[in-house]
Design a protein around this motif. Sequence first.
Motif, PDB file in Angstrom:
ATOM      1  N   LEU A  40     -15.159  -9.872   8.499  1.00  0.00           N
ATOM      2  CA  LEU A  40     -14.170 -10.713   9.162  1.00  0.00           C
ATOM      3  C   LEU A  40     -13.357  -9.928  10.199  1.00  0.00           C
ATOM      4  O   LEU A  40     -12.241 -10.296  10.537  1.00  0.00           O
ATOM      5  CB  LEU A  40     -13.247 -11.371   8.120  1.00  0.00           C
ATOM      6  N   THR A  41     -13.906  -8.853  10.696  1.00  0.00           N
ATOM      7  CA  THR A  41     -13.198  -7.978  11.623  1.00  0.00           C
ATOM      8  C   THR A  41     -13.667  -8.250  13.054  1.00  0.00           C
ATOM      9  O   THR A  41     -14.851  -8.094  13.354  1.00  0.00           O
ATOM     10  CB  THR A  41     -13.477  -6.506  11.271  1.00  0.00           C
ATOM     11  N   PRO A  42     -12.783  -8.644  13.956  1.00  0.00           N
ATOM     12  CA  PRO A  42     -13.193  -8.896  15.346  1.00  0.00           C
ATOM     13  C   PRO A  42     -13.750  -7.643  16.008  1.00  0.00           C
ATOM     14  O   PRO A  42     -13.402  -6.517  15.642  1.00  0.00           O
ATOM     15  CB  PRO A  42     -11.887  -9.339  16.021  1.00  0.00           C
ATOM     16  N   ALA A  43     -14.593  -7.849  17.005  1.00  0.00           N
ATOM     17  CA  ALA A  43     -15.255  -6.724  17.670  1.00  0.00           C
ATOM     18  C   ALA A  43     -14.251  -5.770  18.302  1.00  0.00           C
ATOM     19  O   ALA A  43     -14.390  -4.541  18.200  1.00  0.00           O
ATOM     20  CB  ALA A  43     -16.226  -7.254  18.728  1.00  0.00           C
ATOM     21  N   ALA A  44     -13.224  -6.295  18.958  1.00  0.00           N
ATOM     22  CA  ALA A  44     -12.253  -5.427  19.618  1.00  0.00           C
ATOM     23  C   ALA A  44     -11.510  -4.560  18.610  1.00  0.00           C
ATOM     24  O   ALA A  44     -11.191  -3.400  18.884  1.00  0.00           O
ATOM     25  CB  ALA A  44     -11.266  -6.265  20.428  1.00  0.00           C
ATOM     26  N   TYR A  45     -11.217  -5.104  17.440  1.00  0.00           N
ATOM     27  CA  TYR A  45     -10.537  -4.331  16.399  1.00  0.00           C
ATOM     28  C   TYR A  45     -11.436  -3.201  15.896  1.00  0.00           C
ATOM     29  O   TYR A  45     -10.967  -2.088  15.639  1.00  0.00           O
ATOM     30  CB  TYR A  45     -10.156  -5.269  15.255  1.00  0.00           C
ATOM     31  N   LEU A  46     -12.716  -3.472  15.777  1.00  0.00           N
ATOM     32  CA  LEU A  46     -13.654  -2.422  15.375  1.00  0.00           C
ATOM     33  C   LEU A  46     -13.693  -1.318  16.424  1.00  0.00           C
ATOM     34  O   LEU A  46     -13.675  -0.129  16.088  1.00  0.00           O
ATOM     35  CB  LEU A  46     -15.048  -3.010  15.167  1.00  0.00           C
ATOM     36  N   ARG A  47     -13.747  -1.710  17.673  1.00  0.00           N
ATOM     37  CA  ARG A  47     -13.825  -0.730  18.772  1.00  0.00           C
ATOM     38  C   ARG A  47     -12.557   0.114  18.870  1.00  0.00           C
ATOM     39  O   ARG A  47     -12.633   1.340  19.015  1.00  0.00           O
ATOM     40  CB  ARG A  47     -14.052  -1.479  20.090  1.00  0.00           C
ATOM     41  N   ASP A  48     -11.407  -0.532  18.765  1.00  0.00           N
ATOM     42  CA  ASP A  48     -10.145   0.147  19.060  1.00  0.00           C
ATOM     43  C   ASP A  48      -9.485   0.783  17.842  1.00  0.00           C
ATOM     44  O   ASP A  48      -8.685   1.715  17.996  1.00  0.00           O
ATOM     45  CB  ASP A  48      -9.156  -0.841  19.686  1.00  0.00           C
ATOM     46  N   THR A  49      -9.799   0.304  16.651  1.00  0.00           N
ATOM     47  CA  THR A  49      -9.097   0.767  15.449  1.00  0.00           C
ATOM     48  C   THR A  49     -10.030   1.388  14.416  1.00  0.00           C
ATOM     49  O   THR A  49      -9.812   2.517  13.981  1.00  0.00           O
ATOM     50  CB  THR A  49      -8.319  -0.404  14.821  1.00  0.00           C
ATOM     51  N   VAL A  50     -11.062   0.663  14.015  1.00  0.00           N
ATOM     52  CA  VAL A  50     -11.900   1.130  12.898  1.00  0.00           C
ATOM     53  C   VAL A  50     -12.762   2.315  13.308  1.00  0.00           C
ATOM     54  O   VAL A  50     -12.792   3.340  12.620  1.00  0.00           O
ATOM     55  CB  VAL A  50     -12.760  -0.023  12.353  1.00  0.00           C
ATOM     56  N   LEU A  51     -13.484   2.197  14.418  1.00  0.00           N
ATOM     57  CA  LEU A  51     -14.401   3.265  14.801  1.00  0.00           C
ATOM     58  C   LEU A  51     -13.672   4.580  15.114  1.00  0.00           C
ATOM     59  O   LEU A  51     -14.110   5.648  14.667  1.00  0.00           O
ATOM     60  CB  LEU A  51     -15.272   2.818  15.982  1.00  0.00           C
ATOM     61  N   PRO A  52     -12.547   4.560  15.828  1.00  0.00           N
ATOM     62  CA  PRO A  52     -11.822   5.827  16.019  1.00  0.00           C
ATOM     63  C   PRO A  52     -11.368   6.449  14.703  1.00  0.00           C
ATOM     64  O   PRO A  52     -11.406   7.676  14.555  1.00  0.00           O
ATOM     65  CB  PRO A  52     -10.625   5.412  16.887  1.00  0.00           C
ATOM     66  N   ALA A  53     -10.955   5.616  13.742  1.00  0.00           N
ATOM     67  CA  ALA A  53     -10.542   6.154  12.449  1.00  0.00           C
ATOM     68  C   ALA A  53     -11.730   6.742  11.689  1.00  0.00           C
ATOM     69  O   ALA A  53     -11.613   7.788  11.038  1.00  0.00           O
ATOM     70  CB  ALA A  53      -9.870   5.058  11.616  1.00  0.00           C
ATOM     71  N   LEU A  54     -12.873   6.085  11.761  1.00  0.00           N
ATOM     72  CA  LEU A  54     -14.085   6.636  11.151  1.00  0.00           C
ATOM     73  C   LEU A  54     -14.395   8.015  11.723  1.00  0.00           C
ATOM     74  O   LEU A  54     -14.710   8.961  10.983  1.00  0.00           O
ATOM     75  CB  LEU A  54     -15.278   5.714  11.405  1.00  0.00           C
ATOM     76  N   ARG A  55     -14.295   8.122  13.042  1.00  0.00           N
ATOM     77  CA  ARG A  55     -14.611   9.391  13.699  1.00  0.00           C
ATOM     78  C   ARG A  55     -13.614  10.479  13.301  1.00  0.00           C
ATOM     79  O   ARG A  55     -14.001  11.636  13.098  1.00  0.00           O
ATOM     80  CB  ARG A  55     -14.644   9.189  15.207  1.00  0.00           C
ATOM     81  N   ARG A  56     -12.344  10.122  13.181  1.00  0.00           N
ATOM     82  CA  ARG A  56     -11.347  11.119  12.770  1.00  0.00           C
ATOM     83  C   ARG A  56     -11.665  11.653  11.378  1.00  0.00           C
ATOM     84  O   ARG A  56     -11.616  12.861  11.134  1.00  0.00           O
ATOM     85  CB  ARG A  56      -9.947  10.495  12.771  1.00  0.00           C
ATOM     86  N   GLY A  57     -11.998  10.752  10.452  1.00  0.00           N
ATOM     87  CA  GLY A  57     -12.319  11.197   9.103  1.00  0.00           C
ATOM     88  C   GLY A  57     -13.557  12.068   9.070  1.00  0.00           C
ATOM     89  O   GLY A  57     -13.601  13.084   8.368  1.00  0.00           O
ATOM     90  N   ALA A  58     -14.578  11.675   9.827  1.00  0.00           N
ATOM     91  CA  ALA A  58     -15.815  12.450   9.849  1.00  0.00           C
ATOM     92  C   ALA A  58     -15.587  13.828  10.463  1.00  0.00           C
ATOM     93  O   ALA A  58     -16.098  14.846   9.956  1.00  0.00           O
ATOM     94  CB  ALA A  58     -16.885  11.688  10.623  1.00  0.00           C
ATOM     95  N   GLU A  59     -14.809  13.897  11.535  1.00  0.00           N
ATOM     96  CA  GLU A  59     -14.524  15.190  12.164  1.00  0.00           C
ATOM     97  C   GLU A  59     -13.749  16.092  11.214  1.00  0.00           C
ATOM     98  O   GLU A  59     -13.998  17.300  11.137  1.00  0.00           O
ATOM     99  CB  GLU A  59     -13.738  14.967  13.454  1.00  0.00           C
ATOM    100  N   ARG A  60     -12.810  15.520  10.476  1.00  0.00           N
ATOM    101  CA  ARG A  60     -12.032  16.305   9.527  1.00  0.00           C
ATOM    102  C   ARG A  60     -12.916  16.891   8.435  1.00  0.00           C
ATOM    103  O   ARG A  60     -12.691  18.018   7.975  1.00  0.00           O
ATOM    104  CB  ARG A  60     -10.936  15.428   8.927  1.00  0.00           C
ATOM    105  N   ALA A  61     -13.915  16.130   8.025  1.00  0.00           N
ATOM    106  CA  ALA A  61     -14.814  16.589   6.962  1.00  0.00           C
ATOM    107  C   ALA A  61     -15.997  17.381   7.506  1.00  0.00           C
ATOM    108  O   ALA A  61     -16.799  17.895   6.718  1.00  0.00           O
ATOM    109  CB  ALA A  61     -15.314  15.396   6.152  1.00  0.00           C
ATOM    110  N   GLY A  62     -16.153  17.466   8.830  1.00  0.00           N
ATOM    111  CA  GLY A  62     -17.274  18.193   9.411  1.00  0.00           C
ATOM    112  C   GLY A  62     -18.611  17.559   9.125  1.00  0.00           C
ATOM    113  O   GLY A  62     -19.582  18.260   8.839  1.00  0.00           O
ATOM    114  N   ARG A  63     -18.672  16.237   9.225  1.00  0.00           N
ATOM    115  CA  ARG A  63     -19.917  15.519   8.919  1.00  0.00           C
ATOM    116  C   ARG A  63     -20.143  14.422   9.951  1.00  0.00           C
ATOM    117  O   ARG A  63     -19.227  14.080  10.711  1.00  0.00           O
ATOM    118  CB  ARG A  63     -19.871  14.943   7.499  1.00  0.00           C
ATOM    119  N   PRO A  64     -21.351  13.859  10.018  1.00  0.00           N
ATOM    120  CA  PRO A  64     -21.613  12.799  10.993  1.00  0.00           C
ATOM    121  C   PRO A  64     -20.780  11.551  10.703  1.00  0.00           C
ATOM    122  O   PRO A  64     -20.445  11.264   9.550  1.00  0.00           O
ATOM    123  CB  PRO A  64     -23.118  12.514  10.812  1.00  0.00           C
TER     124      PRO A  64
END
Length: 320
Positions: free
Chosen positions: A178-202
Amino acid sequence: MTAYSIMMPFAPQRPEQLLPFAALTQWSASCLWQGQGNVGDTHISFAHAAASGFRVPMGTSVNLMPFLHPYDAALRAQTLAATTGHRFVAGFGPGAAVLQRGVLGAPYRSQLGAVREYATIVRSLLEHGEVHLEGEYFHCGMQLARYPRPAVEIGLGVLRPRMAELAGEVADVAITWLTPAAYLRDTVLPALRRGAERAGRPTPRLVAVVPMALRHADRDPVALALASNSGHMRLPHYRDMLQRSGISVDVAADAQASGRALIDGGAFLYGDPAELALGIKEFVAAGVDEVVLNMSGVCATYGSRRTLGELETVLGETSP
């Protein structure tokens, strides 16, 4: 390349009710997804489909942690990967606080802490065959026999940034609903990337379960949006996510306005096949790796036969 998949649009009372959707997946889609079963057990339905000859990739979106100990979750996921002969996505989520209270007696003190412990246990069992964790929420000191099988991917249900960051750290797949595309682009995906970078994983794959319906002259799109999502719209964490994405809903106060807000905000797609394909492309452009077509509102209103035909139509429109 983006994958296009199917969400089982209702909880089957009998496992054979899943078979037509498994057949459509075999011919036209990448994966068959099913949510938490409240009538029959999702894992048993999937196993029945595989035993009936429909050995397709499958995923749970999502199993609720209070119902299933992480050892049992790992065991079932491994069994289904071996049974289907395909990778299996074991998706988990903590559920709403009211559900946690009903099953456990009290909500998790920390949703993120409970999810982290759960995912850690499941991953350790699946990847190493053993785990020794004495956490605040889960305890497991066990071994799990390992044998040749396709991969099991650990998925987390993600709605808000902090859970997305945790998924980036510990999950293979982030599953949204139920997540709009813009919210995924602007909020969810950047947060995913931050977590992955912190853990040193894809960065985990991003899977979006997108509710939708085809336009017909005799249809009320607001009624279909509510038939698909009114339960989720009553839960605080979904309402908060929608508010963050610019969609204000209050089903109790004004159901019609809430349903219309979902459509206007892009959380529920409605249109002819070409219009739905354009809406789906917005999710692809936002960075979604797999779009899961969810026609539960159509199924609740018009039945599974019509739903199967409309899923086939939309899948055909999205094919390269």
